[in-house]
Design an enzyme around this catalytic site. Structure first.
Site, mmCIF file in Angstrom:
data_model
loop_
_atom_site.group_PDB
_atom_site.id
_atom_site.type_symbol
_atom_site.label_atom_id
_atom_site.label_comp_id
_atom_site.label_asym_id
_atom_site.label_seq_id
_atom_site.Cartn_x
_atom_site.Cartn_y
_atom_site.Cartn_z
ATOM 1 N N GLU A 51 0.816 -1.227 0.000
ATOM 2 C CA GLU A 51 0.000 0.000 0.000
ATOM 3 C C GLU A 51 0.847 1.273 0.000
ATOM 4 O OE1 GLU A 51 -2.743 0.449 3.306
ATOM 5 O OE2 GLU A 51 -3.563 2.294 2.497
ATOM 6 N N LYS A 62 -2.384 -1.892 -3.267
ATOM 7 C CA LYS A 62 -3.439 -1.032 -2.713
ATOM 8 C C LYS A 62 -3.009 0.417 -2.888
ATOM 9 C CE LYS A 62 -6.031 -0.072 1.504
ATOM 10 N NZ LYS A 62 -6.788 -0.666 2.597
#
Ligand code: 13P
Length: 339
Positions: free
Chosen positions: A178, A220
């Site tokens: 992420e 992400k």
């Protein structure tokens, strides 16, 4: 099962058409901030009751294939005494855990931040796996200004994300990678695109250097959009086109799933933006959601800590999950917000 097959099975369970992830991995301070908006004290029992509400939502597994939990929640139990990871798995939802230890200022780089938590990570996975976690999440954060993030921050965070991913894969845990480019600030959508492209390019370079298997990660990212203080907010169409352009330039097609964070967008914006991307035509990866606030704000406001409101809160969560599930297929209509 050998590690490769284990990773493959987890990715297969997580990446499914019309499904996404629920990010319910707020750390202690973050969940306290969320509870404050409904006037609720953050006690261990309140946190447990809230996560129980989320995870026992009837039908959630139809639209949610995985849930990201915080370490404390991984060890807690639902009302019926079932540990949360098993409760999720029973509903067809793969349990995972946030493993980073948060961000600190990056030394000698004013304004930049770096995420900590690599030391001892391989050891921590032994317990997390025993408790049922099959995937993990690590968030790197990039602040945008005219001069930020620095080259140093882009490289240092990419290296940490990639080392984390390698440690995960060696343990048979699927890493969610992420890199969040923050929407705070008055920057243009063009500046957001420029920074996101540089960040993702560096992340995939580092993943390659650290020998991570791209088929066994999930990305992400944040969406590409003008800063929240910019005079002109980006349109849904502009966000979709700019985001997909940057992803096409940087994310290899070996990556199976890209699951966006919501990052401060309203629930409706996050859904509309995901939907618009999935209407742009065939893409090499499954584009879906891993929303925290955009899935949880409506149920949190409906709940307000009252046991009598649990059913209404679950309905509010299920509605957002269903609409985001439709958006993951490019089949969301704004009209579905009513009813
Ligand atoms: P938001 O969707 O609220 O940005 O949260 C997603 C997340 O997991 C951030 O790390």
């Amino acid at each position: 099962m050998d590690t490769r097959s284990e990773l493959q099975a987890t990715v297969d369970a997580m990446v499914q058409p019309g499904k996404g992830l629920l990010a319910a991995d707020e750390s202690g301070p973050t969940i306290a901030k969320r509870f404050k908006t409904i006037g609720l004290e953050s006690t261990e029992e309140n946190r447990r009751a809230y996560r129980n509400l989320l995870l026992t939502t009837p039908g959630l597994g139809e639209f949610v294939s995985g849930v990201i939990l915080y370490e404390e929640t991984l060890g807690q139990k639902g009302d019926d005494g079932t540990p949360f990871p098993q409760l999720a798995a029973r509903n067809g939802i793969v349990p995972g855990i946030k493993v980073d230890l948060g961000k600190v200022p990056l030394a000698l780089a004013p304004g930049d931040e770096i995420t900590e938590g690599l030391d001892g990570l391989a050891r921590r996975f032994v317990d997390y796996k025993r408790q049922g976690a099959r995937f993990a999440k690590w968030r790197a954060v990039y602040n945008i200004t005219e001069r930020l993030p620095s080259r140093l921050a882009i490289e240092a965070n990419a290296d940490s994300l990639a080392r984390y991913a390698a440690i995960c894969q060696e343990a048979g845990i699927v890493p969610i990678v992420e890199p969040e480019v923050l929407m705070d600030g008055d920057h243009t959508i063009e500046r957001s695109a420029e920074v996101t492209e540089a960040v993702l390019h560096e992340v995939f370079d580092a993943l390659h250097r650290h020998r991570a298997v791209l088929e066994h990660i999930l990305l992400k990212p944040s969406m590409v959009l003008a800063g929240s203080d910019h005079a002109q907010q980006s349109s849904v169409a502009d966000i979709a086109v700019a985001t997909v352009r940057v992803l096409r330039r940087t994310v290899p097609s070996a990556v199976r799933g890209i699951v966006f964070l919501s990052g401060g967008q309203t629930p409706e914006e996050a859904t509309a933006n995901l939907d618009a991307m999935n209407r742009l035509g065939a893409l090499p990866w499954n584009l879906s959601f891993s929303y925290g606030r955009a899935l949880q704000e409506p149920p949190l406001q409906a709940w307000r800590g009252q046991p009598g409101n649990v059913a209404a809160a679950q309905q509010a969560l299920l509605k957002r999950a269903r609409l985001n599930g439709a958006a993951a297929l490019g089949k969301y209509e704004a009209g579905q917000e009513k009813g």
